[in-house]
Design a protein around this motif. Structure first.
Motif, short mmCIF file in Angstrom:
data_model
loop_
_atom_site.label_atom_id
_atom_site.label_comp_id
_atom_site.label_asym_id
_atom_site.label_seq_id
_atom_site.Cartn_x
_atom_site.Cartn_y
_atom_site.Cartn_z
N ASN A 290 0.80 -1.23 0.00
CA ASN A 290 0.00 0.00 0.00
C ASN A 290 0.84 1.29 0.00
OD1 ASN A 290 -2.67 0.93 -0.26
ND2 ASN A 290 -2.72 1.55 1.88
N VAL A 291 2.02 1.22 -0.57
CA VAL A 291 2.81 2.43 -0.79
C VAL A 291 2.42 2.99 -2.16
CG1 VAL A 291 5.13 3.39 -1.09
CG2 VAL A 291 4.73 1.57 0.58
N PRO A 292 2.15 4.29 -2.27
CA PRO A 292 1.80 4.87 -3.57
C PRO A 292 2.88 4.58 -4.61
CG PRO A 292 1.31 6.42 -1.82
CD PRO A 292 2.05 5.28 -1.18
N LEU A 293 2.44 4.17 -5.79
CA LEU A 293 3.35 3.77 -6.85
C LEU A 293 3.07 4.59 -8.11
CD1 LEU A 293 5.49 1.73 -7.99
CD2 LEU A 293 3.54 0.33 -8.69
N LEU A 294 4.12 5.10 -8.73
CA LEU A 294 4.03 5.80 -10.00
C LEU A 294 4.75 4.94 -11.04
CD1 LEU A 294 4.96 9.39 -8.74
CD2 LEU A 294 2.67 8.42 -9.03
N ALA A 295 4.01 4.38 -11.99
CA ALA A 295 4.58 3.53 -13.02
C ALA A 295 4.78 4.35 -14.29
CB ALA A 295 3.68 2.33 -13.29
N LEU A 296 6.00 4.34 -14.81
CA LEU A 296 6.33 5.09 -16.02
C LEU A 296 6.03 4.23 -17.24
CD1 LEU A 296 7.54 7.58 -17.38
CD2 LEU A 296 9.82 6.60 -16.98
N ASP A 297 4.93 4.53 -17.89
CA ASP A 297 4.46 3.73 -19.02
C ASP A 297 5.01 4.29 -20.33
OD1 ASP A 297 3.05 1.96 -20.62
OD2 ASP A 297 1.22 3.15 -20.60
N CYS A 298 5.91 3.52 -20.94
CA CYS A 298 6.48 3.90 -22.24
C CYS A 298 6.69 2.60 -23.01
CB CYS A 298 7.80 4.65 -22.05
SG CYS A 298 8.55 5.17 -23.62
N PRO A 299 5.68 2.17 -23.78
CA PRO A 299 5.77 0.87 -24.45
C PRO A 299 7.01 0.69 -25.32
CG PRO A 299 3.54 1.73 -24.57
CD PRO A 299 4.39 2.83 -24.00
N GLU A 300 7.47 1.75 -25.97
CA GLU A 300 8.64 1.62 -26.85
C GLU A 300 9.89 1.19 -26.09
OE1 GLU A 300 9.32 4.75 -29.82
OE2 GLU A 300 7.35 5.53 -29.27
N LEU A 301 9.95 1.51 -24.80
CA LEU A 301 11.13 1.20 -24.01
C LEU A 301 10.94 0.04 -23.03
CD1 LEU A 301 12.45 4.78 -23.15
CD2 LEU A 301 13.12 3.29 -25.04
N TYR A 302 9.71 -0.20 -22.58
CA TYR A 302 9.52 -1.17 -21.50
C TYR A 302 8.60 -2.34 -21.84
CZ TYR A 302 11.29 2.90 -18.92
OH TYR A 302 12.02 3.98 -18.50
N ASP A 303 7.80 -2.25 -22.88
CA ASP A 303 6.84 -3.31 -23.17
C ASP A 303 7.50 -4.38 -24.04
OD1 ASP A 303 4.63 -4.90 -23.49
OD2 ASP A 303 3.62 -3.57 -24.90
N ARG A 304 8.19 -5.31 -23.39
CA ARG A 304 8.92 -6.35 -24.11
C ARG A 304 9.14 -7.56 -23.20
NH1 ARG A 304 14.39 -2.77 -24.91
NH2 ARG A 304 12.84 -1.38 -25.83
N ASP A 305 9.42 -8.71 -23.84
CA ASP A 305 9.77 -9.90 -23.08
C ASP A 305 11.18 -9.74 -22.51
OD1 ASP A 305 7.37 -11.24 -23.66
OD2 ASP A 305 8.15 -11.93 -25.59
N GLY A 306 11.58 -10.70 -21.67
CA GLY A 306 12.90 -10.63 -21.07
C GLY A 306 12.86 -9.94 -19.72
N GLY A 307 14.03 -9.62 -19.17
CA GLY A 307 14.12 -9.01 -17.85
C GLY A 307 14.25 -7.50 -17.91
N PRO A 308 14.44 -6.88 -16.76
CA PRO A 308 14.55 -5.42 -16.72
C PRO A 308 15.77 -4.89 -17.48
CG PRO A 308 14.14 -6.31 -14.52
CD PRO A 308 14.44 -7.47 -15.41
N TYR A 309 16.85 -5.64 -17.50
CA TYR A 309 18.09 -5.14 -18.08
C TYR A 309 18.56 -5.92 -19.30
CZ TYR A 309 17.86 -3.83 -13.18
OH TYR A 309 17.42 -3.42 -11.96
N GLN A 310 18.08 -7.15 -19.44
CA GLN A 310 18.58 -8.03 -20.49
C GLN A 310 17.43 -8.71 -21.23
OE1 GLN A 310 21.05 -10.61 -18.05
NE2 GLN A 310 22.88 -9.44 -18.58
N ASN A 311 17.72 -9.13 -22.46
CA ASN A 311 16.72 -9.87 -23.23
C ASN A 311 16.73 -11.34 -22.83
OD1 ASN A 311 18.93 -11.12 -24.56
ND2 ASN A 311 18.86 -9.64 -26.25
N GLU A 312 15.91 -12.13 -23.48
CA GLU A 312 15.77 -13.53 -23.09
C GLU A 312 17.04 -14.33 -23.33
OE1 GLU A 312 12.17 -14.07 -25.46
OE2 GLU A 312 11.14 -14.65 -23.61
N ALA A 313 17.93 -13.83 -24.20
CA ALA A 313 19.20 -14.50 -24.46
C ALA A 313 20.29 -14.11 -23.47
CB ALA A 313 19.67 -14.19 -25.89
N GLY A 314 19.97 -13.17 -22.57
CA GLY A 314 20.94 -12.76 -21.56
C GLY A 314 21.83 -11.61 -21.97
#
Length: 278
Positions: free
Chosen positions: A93-117
């Motif tokens: 229950n901490v207020p959260l601000l999510a930065l929605d930018c599909p071109e940069l964040y809407d993808r498979d894989g992890g936060p820093y790397q793709n599925e191939a590592g």
């Protein structure tokens, strides 16, 4: 009967903190940063601080925020695409601000790397945008009525926020840069300075330049008002050549602003008396 004027005075006296991070458990986590980004804001909130977490809107994060409500939009600038800010809350229950930018964040894989590592090729833009929005929210140009007293930056992913804020016009929040692991520094080619909309004159040894390249973490350590790390021992160790990863000189020069605070644990989550896995 309470006095409304008194309630307003109490609310306005609360320390306002924007906790900018690339991870926050259980929404997204690769290591200890995710745990700290969940537990510390919750603990500060319980102590009376007005805390809000700023987190990239990765695909997995937005899937867990069905109630996210748009509260601001950011137009495309420099090499950044347009983005919007969604308001929600964490499981604690901490207020959260999510930065929605599909071109940069809407993808498979992890936060820093793709599925191939492999590191995402556009990580400089992905986390440059996170830093830029953190700074915008901490400046007089914020689109929100709420403005933090402190922008808390964690590791290299938000290291540019203190730079953007230092060059911002008008009143600005103070900045705190926390080091969890000095080995990861967010180093990119020098042409990214222009792509990220940074002032050209900040690319020098006393600015964001690091051996001819741009270092996000060095930027945060150079420009933040204060620096913390995960323990008093580590704060001393990183001022030595053995564990300074090339930044020991800067850290030693800023030792008066550097404090080691021993990481704690979330006793509500990690409680031996109630942990079903023990």
């Amino acid at each position: 009967m309470t006095d409304p004027a008194s309630d307003t005075a109490v609310a306005s006296s609360r320390l306002r903190i924007l906790f900018a991070t690339s991870e926050c458990a259980p929404l997204v986590k690769t290591g200890g940063l995710g745990d700290v980004s969940a537990a510390l804001p919750a603990a500060l909130k319980s102590l009376g601080a007005d805390v809000r977490i700023l987190l990239p809107g990765y695909r997995a994060v937005l899937a867990q925020l069905p109630d996210g409500r748009e509260i601001a939009r950011f137009t495309a600038t420099a090499d950044f695409p347009q983005a919007r800010l969604l308001q929600s809350h964490t499981p604690s229950n901490v207020p959260l601000l999510a930065l929605d930018c599909p071109e940069l964040y809407d993808r498979d894989g992890g936060p820093y790397q793709n599925e191939a590592g492999s590191d995402w090729a556009d990580n400089a833009l992905r986390f440059g945008l996170l830093s830029r929005v953190a700074a915008r929210l901490g400046s007089a140009a914020s689109p929100l009525d709420w403005q933090p007293d402190v922008v808390h930056c964690s590791d290299w992913q938000t290291g540019l926020a203190p730079v953007y804020l230092r060059y911002a016009a008008g009143a600005r929040a103070a900045t705190l840069q926390t080091i969890h692991n000095l080995a990861y520094q967010g180093i990119f080619e020098p042409q990214m300075v222009a792509a990220l909309g940074l002032p050209p004159d900040c690319f020098n040894p006393d600015g964001v330049e690091y051996f001819g390249k741009l270092s996000f973490l060095k930027s945060g350590l150079q420009f933040a008002d204060a620096i913390t790390t995960v323990s008093p021992t580590y704060a001393e160790e990183i001022q030595s050549e053995a564990l300074g990863f090339g930044l020991q000189g800067l850290l030693a020069a800023r030792r008066d602003c550097l404090v080691g605070i021993l990481n704690g644990i979330d006793t509500g989550l990690w409680n031996p008396a109630t942990d079903s896995l023990i």
